[in-house]
Scaffold this active site. Structure first.
Site, PDB file in Angstrom:
ATOM      1  N   GLY A  20      45.260  17.850 -43.612  1.00  0.00           N
ATOM      2  CA  GLY A  20      44.787  19.009 -43.775  1.00  0.00           C
ATOM      3  C   GLY A  20      45.679  20.199 -43.281  1.00  0.00           C
ATOM      4  N   GLY A  23      47.185  19.618 -39.542  1.00  0.00           N
ATOM      5  CA  GLY A  23      47.956  18.465 -39.955  1.00  0.00           C
ATOM      6  C   GLY A  23      49.533  18.848 -40.338  1.00  0.00           C
ATOM      7  CG  PHE A 123      35.433  37.369 -43.519  1.00  0.00           C
ATOM      8  CD1 PHE A 123      35.876  37.524 -44.671  1.00  0.00           C
ATOM      9  CD2 PHE A 123      35.003  35.999 -42.973  1.00  0.00           C
ATOM     10  CE1 PHE A 123      35.645  36.350 -45.748  1.00  0.00           C
ATOM     11  CE2 PHE A 123      34.896  35.082 -44.060  1.00  0.00           C
ATOM     12  CZ  PHE A 123      35.222  35.392 -45.354  1.00  0.00           C
ATOM     13  CD  GLN A 244      30.060  29.296 -38.480  1.00  0.00           C
ATOM     14  OE1 GLN A 244      30.863  29.201 -39.227  1.00  0.00           O
ATOM     15  NE2 GLN A 244      30.506  30.379 -37.269  1.00  0.00           N
ATOM     16  CG  HIS A 246      28.792  29.525 -44.566  1.00  0.00           C
ATOM     17  ND1 HIS A 246      28.386  30.395 -45.192  1.00  0.00           N
ATOM     18  CD2 HIS A 246      30.094  29.842 -44.203  1.00  0.00           C
ATOM     19  CE1 HIS A 246      29.192  31.394 -45.595  1.00  0.00           C
ATOM     20  NE2 HIS A 246      30.360  31.028 -44.989  1.00  0.00           N
ATOM     21  CG  LEU A 256      31.448  27.976 -48.416  1.00  0.00           C
ATOM     22  CD1 LEU A 256      30.580  28.309 -47.331  1.00  0.00           C
ATOM     23  CD2 LEU A 256      32.770  27.703 -47.650  1.00  0.00           C
ATOM     24  CD  GLU A 259      31.312  35.684 -42.983  1.00  0.00           C
ATOM     25  OE1 GLU A 259      31.977  36.547 -41.995  1.00  0.00           O
ATOM     26  OE2 GLU A 259      30.930  34.664 -42.268  1.00  0.00           O
ATOM     27  NE  ARG A 290      31.357  32.446 -41.452  1.00  0.00           N
ATOM     28  CZ  ARG A 290      32.326  31.428 -41.935  1.00  0.00           C
ATOM     29  NH1 ARG A 290      32.331  30.463 -41.426  1.00  0.00           N
ATOM     30  NH2 ARG A 290      33.100  31.999 -43.059  1.00  0.00           N
ATOM     31  CG  HIS A 357      30.735  26.088 -42.779  1.00  0.00           C
ATOM     32  ND1 HIS A 357      31.093  25.713 -43.967  1.00  0.00           N
ATOM     33  CD2 HIS A 357      31.655  27.147 -42.350  1.00  0.00           C
ATOM     34  CE1 HIS A 357      32.302  26.393 -44.237  1.00  0.00           C
ATOM     35  NE2 HIS A 357      32.492  27.380 -43.328  1.00  0.00           N
ATOM     36  CD  GLU A 391      35.453  21.590 -38.624  1.00  0.00           C
ATOM     37  OE1 GLU A 391      34.398  21.637 -38.742  1.00  0.00           O
ATOM     38  OE2 GLU A 391      36.028  21.774 -39.908  1.00  0.00           O
ATOM     39  NE  ARG A 402      34.869  28.370 -38.091  1.00  0.00           N
ATOM     40  CZ  ARG A 402      34.958  28.685 -39.421  1.00  0.00           C
ATOM     41  NH1 ARG A 402      35.384  29.990 -39.496  1.00  0.00           N
ATOM     42  NH2 ARG A 402      34.247  28.288 -40.282  1.00  0.00           N
ATOM     43  CG  LEU A 408      41.626  29.106 -43.762  1.00  0.00           C
ATOM     44  CD1 LEU A 408      41.665  29.839 -44.978  1.00  0.00           C
ATOM     45  CD2 LEU A 408      41.665  27.526 -43.660  1.00  0.00           C
TER      46      LEU A 408
END
Length: 602
Positions: A20, A23, A123, A244, A246, A256, A259, A290, A357, A391, A402, A408
């Site tokens: 991901g 990584g 956000f 969390q 969402h 999802l 946001e 959130r 989430h 994560e 968070r 990200l």
């Protein structure tokens, strides 16, 4: 059955488990430095779960409004409900503009302002002037930011000649007599063969374990593999009680809705058409953090103001934004509305409910990504040769909750930091590979042998579904001590059932049933860590809201149920004993003044 001594063995400077965002950001640093890097992934790299991130990357560029990293730092500390380590938070927020511009130079197709700068949207929880007003900080590529980022990183890794092992599942860490990590065992799905990957350094980047819940925005691959590997290797898991929800998962589907919808101006409404968040968060309204928005939505539903025939969801209204804005800024959300809710979001609101989430906890690390374990009063003992990022890790920049876009950012900052640290360490030490222990693969082979020898028992997905249903029921948005205690008993009982899972299909080639059975071993570690840690934390903090401990906001000792005197500390869960220990939160930043705890209001 394969014999340990005859297993195929390959040597690498670094083995990374997970392809991901974190990584591949780490592998890029390593491959560019000329190291021999192997990246293992259960799926093709661009299908990793980072691809599902929609809204943006948090960084104080100040392109759309006045901003600086001090405001970002303050918001993240406050958002974490003061459980985040302030040194790590400062490091992340200061590095944020650098890693975003670096990503831009890699070819990331950010949306642009008229002057050519990166487009930024507001956000939840991100403010200017220390909470006085919302700020535009989320660097976005429409509502496909994770998708664009993952493809950008993959292309750069291909250019750097990173070696990818696609459709391989890491099984267990290999540690020697000194406790150092010297490699991993892995299952090649295509053949069913087990391999030993011998490494100077192993980096875990396996993502979260959101599939321990029945209703989840997470991909089916998110089974907490890195957490399971660490737990089975006597490495404690940190802060696993904090999950969390969402606010805007599509009702009935769990998919999802970013946001970024609310960042662009979408409004949450109850059955009366009321913009109810104005009552709960007069300043930030729908852009409160959130955990706060999820609780408000849940409360509206519980008090009878939910929408639909069963009054069991909230409406997310974007109709006032106009079709052109929606198709430009939120094209994926438009498609999701059609595909999963049969709704045209340009003309009607879409039903949403809080959905699991993100995990705030994970494998404890320092800001270099090195895995750390407690020994006596020292909580920073480094496990040599082992790193974790993303994560699956817990450097604790997110604490108890968070902020959106910081996920990200976490991937980029700490993936890069871990990569740099590994390069420097290997260059300074210039060591050969440490020898593999003689029993390197025995534990993994024994796990597989038990499955292959089983003649009766339970189907893996039946056990997995019972884990998910128990977690959904006993560790939801609102918790009570009674339900959590009951959840501990249920999960402990399910753990015994995991030991008796059977494998009816004993074939080797692409046997997905074997992979699923191995994933349940990881799911139960994450679930038990969560349930045990949650039942032991007798307070409300961030995403962990327990009805028994709620207090009035003006109670100086217990602001909104948070007990700083007794619970300003990180949880450490040990798999071998199912026991807990604790370590202090670091309230000292690197260069600026500490942000002292206070009541979270918005």
């Amino acid at each position: 059955m394969q014999v340990a001594s005859s297993l195929p063995t390959r040597k690498f400077d670094v083995v990374i488990v997970g392809a991901g965002g974190s990584g591949m950001r780490a592998s890029l640093q390593l491959a560019r430095a000329g190291l021999n890097v192997a990246v293992l992934s259960k799926v093709f790299p661009t299908r990793s779960h980072t691809v599902a991130a929609q809204g943006g990357i948090g960084a104080s560029l100040g392109n759309m409004s006045e901003d600086n990293w001090h405001f970002h730092f303050y918001d993240t500390v406050k958002g974490s409900d003061w459980l985040g380590d302030q040194d790590a938070i400062e490091f992340m927020c200061r590095e944020a503009p650098k890693v975003v511009y670096e990503l831009e130079h890699f070819g990331m197709p950010f949306d642009r302002n008229a002057d050519g700068t990166i487009y930024q949207r507001p956000f939840g929880g991100h403010t200017a002037n220390y909470g006085e007003k919302p700020v535009q900080r989320a660097c976005a590529a429409a509502d496909r930011t994770g998708h664009a980022m993952l493809h950008t990183l993959y292309q750069q890794n291909v250019k750097a000649r990173t070696q990818f092992f696609v459709e391989w599942m890491a099984l267990d860490l290999i540690r020697d007599a000194d406790g150092d990590c010297v490699g991993v065992t892995a299952l090649e799905m295509e053949t069913g063969d087990v391999h030993v990957l011998h490494a100077k350094t192993v980096l875990l980047a396996t993502g979260g374990a959101g599939r321990i819940y029945a209703a989840s925005t997470n991909a089916f691959i998110n089974t907490g593999d890195g957490l399971g590997m660490a737990a089975r290797s006597n490495i404690p898991l940190q802060d696993m009680e904090f999950w969390q929800f969402h606010p805007t998962g599509v009702a009935g589907a769990g998919v999802l809705l970013t946001e970024g919808c609310r960042g662009e101006g979408a409004i949450l409404r109850n059955i009366n058409g009321e913009r109810f968040m104005e009552r709960y968060a007069p300043t930030l309204k729908d852009l409160a953090p959130r955990d706060f928005v999820s609780r408000c939505m849940d409360q509206e539903i519980k008090e009878g103001r939910g929408c639909g025939p069963n009054k069991d969801y909230i409406q997310l209204d974007m109709t006032h934004l106009g079709g052109d804005t929606i198709l430009k800024r939120l094209p994926s959300v438009f498609e999701i509305g059609h595909n999963f809710a049969n709704v045209d979001i340009t003309k009607e609101p879409i039903p949403v409910v809080p959905t699991i989430h993100y995990q705030m906890g994970g494998i404890p690390t320092n800001i270099n990504g090195q895995v750390v374990v407690p020994k006596g009063d020292d909580y920073k003992i480094i496990v040599e040769g082992l790193y974790a990022v993303g994560e699956c890790s817990c450097v604790s920049v997110h604490g108890a909750n968070r902020l959106g876009t910081n996920s990200l950012l976490d991937l980029l900052v700490f993936g890069r930091a871990a990569g740099n640290h590994i390069v420097d360490r290997l260059a300074k030490e210039a060591k050969a590979h440490k020898p593999l222990p003689k029993n390197a693969a025995d534990f993994s082979l024994a796990r597989l042998a038990r499955l292959d020898a089983s003649q009766s028992g339970e189907y893996a997905q039946d056990v997995a579904n019972d884990i998910r249903n128990a977690m959904q029921q006993h560790a939801g948005v609102f918790r009570t001590q009674k339900t959590m205690d009951e959840g501990v008993v249920k999960i402990n009982a399910i753990r015994e059932r995991v030991k008796a899972i059977t494998l009816k299909d004993k074939s080797k080639v692409f046997n997905t049933a074997r992979v699923e059975a191995l994933e349940v071993d990881n799911l139960i570690e994450a679930a038990q860590a969560t349930m045990t840690s949650a039942a032991a934390r007798h307070e409300c903090r961030g995403a962990h809201t327990v009805k028994d401990y709620e207090r009035a906001a003006d109670d100086a000792d217990f602001p909104l149920g948070r007990n700083d005197k007794e619970w300003m500390k990180h949880t450490l869960w040990d798999s071998a004993t199912n026991g807990l220990s604790y370590k202090p939160v670091n309230l000292k930043p690197l260069t600026v003044e500490s942000v002292p705890p206070k009541v979270r209001t918005f």
